[in-house]
Enzyme design. Structure first.
Site: not given
Length: 841
Positions: A339-341, A436, A343
């Site tokens: 998630e986020c980081a 994502s 990704l």
């Protein structure tokens, strides 16, 4: 089901009024008053809960009706207030302004909305720096805007003077809402900001000290008792606590390891995510991508949460071995959620800094902030979702990824547009990677956690080497045991023999020079009853209550050393195994009692990691430290449990476990046949001369130990100390000391590493084991560094008296930063590397 939970919401008219400052300080002040505090944050914030955790000693949690559901908030509140122990009060920090919620949602998910859902009174924090009487008008409007919201008090923040705040207080009298205190301007307690808001607590070495100052300021300037009374007046709650075991379940008997990214670069994840994975039969193990050079042994899944990889890009890039390990694991089909980081870390690079390269994409900073709630739809089956399923989440980033999705298979549809990566890099026929920008709260979508867990169980079943050792049958092929027979090592040597007049003590692991005042008072008061024989009943009851055990499962002892002697006398004399290197007292006691002792040596090459297969099958008893003295190694609880066999006694020495934040991997609350845990209070509380410890475990073994214990073995002062150190305030104080130890230890580890001295493994103790052989001068004798430091005025612990270690190993106690830097300067001088530490203070 009806539950009583004192609770209060800390809100403000808008962002920037000081909610986080006041909420965090209030949590810390309540904790220092002896209350157990459950911390919560309204909204999807990750950073504030990190400060809450530092202030309270328990994980910070979130209450967000968008990410979960309005109906879940009371169950999640009750669960968080009972985990890891029942709280006396819950403090809930609001989000933005009191009535600010989801855009276009008529206040949905606002602080006011959540306060109404959980039936909590609101205390308003108001920045008065640019107003006086108008503050009262603002508060009056806030209080009357929605009759469902009860504003029970106001805290005035950033007052310029007593005259200024007096004007506001006089005007506030017209509203009928009490002023609970005034805080003056003090930039010294403000958390620094960066492009996404506050700097996470895990990234601030001085965070704990700031919270201590803040707690003192809150206690001095606010009516904390009145705030607690307001919280206690909250109505009872209808509903039962949320339970992860009620929404997920283990799909097999395996216990696959899920590697969870942590450390400074990965601080964003919800506490319930790990709880769900545990309930689904997985074993989360935290690893630090900036420091650890390999994934945890047996990894069957990878969870990369949020954080700031762009800030820590240099450290992440420098860790080439782990980047390669991550890429290889993903390519092999290891189930991975990012998630986020996470990704960004899977990309080839972030702003030119190489990352793991598991995804053929590049990340970069942008001037635009993306911050919003999102509703996502799965376009096709993925690792965590099925085609057509909807989930709620949020995005919070200033980076972008190019390309933004995998060819043909996106993780989600966001507003109809494909985004993220859902791939099958190993060609298994089903996606094993889900990455994502979307953050999701799995308590609101437990099927995501279940599917991730299911995939890990399947992966573990097809790759036996990845399962946790507990799931390996006793008939499985094991590595050849590193077994050695006892030799002439001086097992009677202890650290206190190293110290001497004029020497700075880095040899003894006792944290304090003297017990804290409250404990000294308890011990001193006990002298008034020394004419009476000691009674251990109160100490036993206190220990049983602290560790949630039956009275028959606890035994106060005269320090940990007596516990080992009692065990040696009580256990049948067959084959006893001692896992070395470790504290030598168990082997000394066993040999004195006539046992045959076999040593199993762990290797420095893999950080002294435990492999249950090394234990001989015919061992009748096994003794092992956790965390281990002198290596600092913290063994996984599942590996320790895997040592157990019918008829075997497993003795785990947890003398330093209270120096581990959260006492992770402890078995003290685990009831298991043949298991005994030994604890000591002498190290943390500075009472080595008093001798206070205890054993917890299998009632049958505890009974045998008690039968060997001399009558009145533990003195009255020691028993009173055991009671006092088992109280919640002492447990909380130990947790704060453990957090401080982590920061102080890192200074020592970084300095030694910079000087070319290898530190063993990943120490989790108030000491480190260092190998000076790599910088050993030509023709220097064995043990040279210890002797040179002694000549320079420093005492460190020699280690050739620990089986398995040589004379160039030294054990160094963690001390305050100033003392550690003095030692490092002395080491630099002895190794000819003084230039490495120029400018250090």
């Amino acid at each position: 089901m009806v539950s009583t939970l004192p609770r209060v919401v800390i809100a403000a008219p808008a962002s920037g009024h000081g909610k986080t400052t006041v909420a965090t300080g209030l949590m810390a002040a309540l904790r220092r008053n002896g209350r157990t505090v459950a911390p919560f944050k309204i909204g999807p914030d990750y950073i504030d809960p990190g400060y809450h955790a530092l202030a309270t000693g328990v994980p910070g949690r979130n209450l967000d009706p968008h990410l979960t559901s309005p109906e879940q908030l009371v169950p999640l509140l009750l669960h968080g207030a009972a985990t890891p122990r029942r709280a006396d009060i819950a403090v809930i920090e609001g989000v933005m302004g009191l009535y600010d919620g989801s855009i276009g949602g008529d206040g949905f998910a606002s602080t006011a909305h959540v306060a109404d859902l959980i039936g909590a009174p609101v205390i308003l924090v108001v920045d008065i720096s640019a107003a006086s009487r108008s503050v009262a008008a603002t508060v009056h409007g806030m209080a009357t805007f929605d009759p469902r919201v009860h504003i029970a008090g106001v805290i005035l923040n950033k007052s310029g003077s007593a005259r200024h705040s007096g004007e506001v207080i006089e005007a506030m009298a017209q509203t009928g809402i009490p002023v609970l205190g005034v805080l003056n301007r003090d930039d010294g307690i403000s958390a620094p900001s960066r492009h996404l808001g506050l700097v996470p607590a895990a990234e601030r070495d001085e965070a704990a000290a700031s919270i201590d100052r803040l707690a003192a300021q809150i206690a001095a300037n606010l009516d904390v008792d009145e705030i607690a009374r307001i919280a206690a007046n909250a109505a009872d709650l209808a509903g039962k606590p949320w339970s992860p075991a009620s929404v997920v379940s283990p799909p097999s008997d395996l216990r696959p390891i899920v590697a969870v990214a942590g450390g400074r670069a990965f601080t964003f994840r919800y506490a319930e995510a790990e709880e769900l994975l545990v309930a689904a039969g997985c074993e989360p193990v935290i690893f630090d991508p900036t420091r650890d050079t390999s994934l945890p042994e047996g990894t069957a899944g990878i969870y990369l949460g949020g954080g700031f990889p762009e800030i820590h890009a240099a450290a992440l890039s420098a860790n080439l071995p782990l980047r390669q390990a991550i890429a290889a694991a993903v390519a092999a089909g290891t189930p991975t959620v990012a998630e986020c980081a996470g990704l960004l870390y899977l990309c080839r690079e972030v702003d030119g800094s190489p990352m793991s390269g598991a995804l053929d994409a590049a990340g970069s900073m942008t001037p635009r902030l993306t911050l919003s709630y999102r509703t996502a739809i799965a376009a096709q089956d993925t690792l965590v979702a099925r085609a057509g399923e909807r989930v709620s989440g949020h995005e919070f980033h200033r980076t972008q990824v190019d390309p933004p999705m995998a060819d043909g298979r996106s993780a989600w549809l966001l507003d109809g547009a494909p985004a993220g990566f859902s791939t099958d890099p190993a060609g298994t026929g089903t996606p094993t990677l889900h990455a994502s920008y979307l953050h999701t709260h799995w308590a609101g979508h437990p099927r995501m956690a279940q599917r991730f867990a299911d995939a890990m169980h399947r992966f573990a079943a097809t790759s036996p080497a990845t399962t946790s050792q507990e799931s390996v049958p006793s008939t499985a092929v094991s590595p050849a045991p590193a077994v050695v027979e006892p030799d002439a090592v001086d097992l009677h040597h202890h650290g206190d023999q190293e110290i001497g007049e004029g020497l700075v003590d880095f040899a003894v692991n006792v944290r304090l020079d003297a017990p804290p005042d409250w404990l000294a008072q308890v011990v001193n008061s006990a002298t008034a009853s020394l004419a009476a024989y000691p009674r251990a009943s109160a100490a036993s009851e206190a220990l049983a209550q602290r560790h949630c055990r039956h009275l028959s499962e606890v035994l106060p002892t005269s320090g940990g050393a007596e516990a080992f002697t009692l065990l040696a006398r009580a256990l049948p004399r067959h084959q006893a195994v001692v896992v070395h290197p470790q504290f030598t007292e168990p082997e000394t006691a066993l040999r004195a009692a006539g046992h045959e002792v076999t040593r199993v040596l762990l290797s420095a090459n893999d950080g002294f990691a435990l492999r249950p297969g090394l234990i001989p099958d015919d061992a009748s008893s096994v003794f092992i430290g956790n965390p281990t003295n002198p290596t600092g190694t913290l063994h996984r609880a599942d590996l320790l449990r895997a040592i157990a066999r019918p008829g075997r006694t497993v003795v785990v020495d947890e003398a330093f476990m209270d120096a581990v934040p959260g006492e992770q991997q402890s078995l003290v609350q685990r009831s298991m046949p043949g298991l005994v845990v030994i604890r000591s209070l002498t190290k943390t509380w500075g009472i080595a001369g008093l001798r206070a410890g205890y054993a917890v475990g299998d009632a049958a073994v505890i009974s045998l130990m008690a039968a060997q214990q001399p009558t009145w073995s533990v003195s009255t002062p020691a028993l009173e100390a055991i009671v006092a150190c088992s109280e919640p305030r002492a447990v909380d104080a130990a947790e704060s000391a453990a957090a401080l130890n982590v920061r102080n230890r890192q200074i020592l580890v970084d300095g030694l590493t910079e000087l070319g001295i290898a530190v063993a493994g990943n120490p989790q103790t108030p000491f480190v084991l260092a190998d000076a052989s790599a910088v050993k001068p030509v023709r220097a004798a064995e043990g040279w560094l210890r002797r040179e430091l002694r000549d320079a005025g420093f005492a460190v612990r020699r280690c050739d008296t620990f089986p398995g270690l040589h004379a160039d190993w030294v054990r160094i106690a963690v001390r305050a930063p100033a003392l550690s830097r003095r030692l490092l300067h002395a080491v630099a001088a002895q190794t000819g590397r003084a230039h490495y530490l120029q400018g250090a203070s």
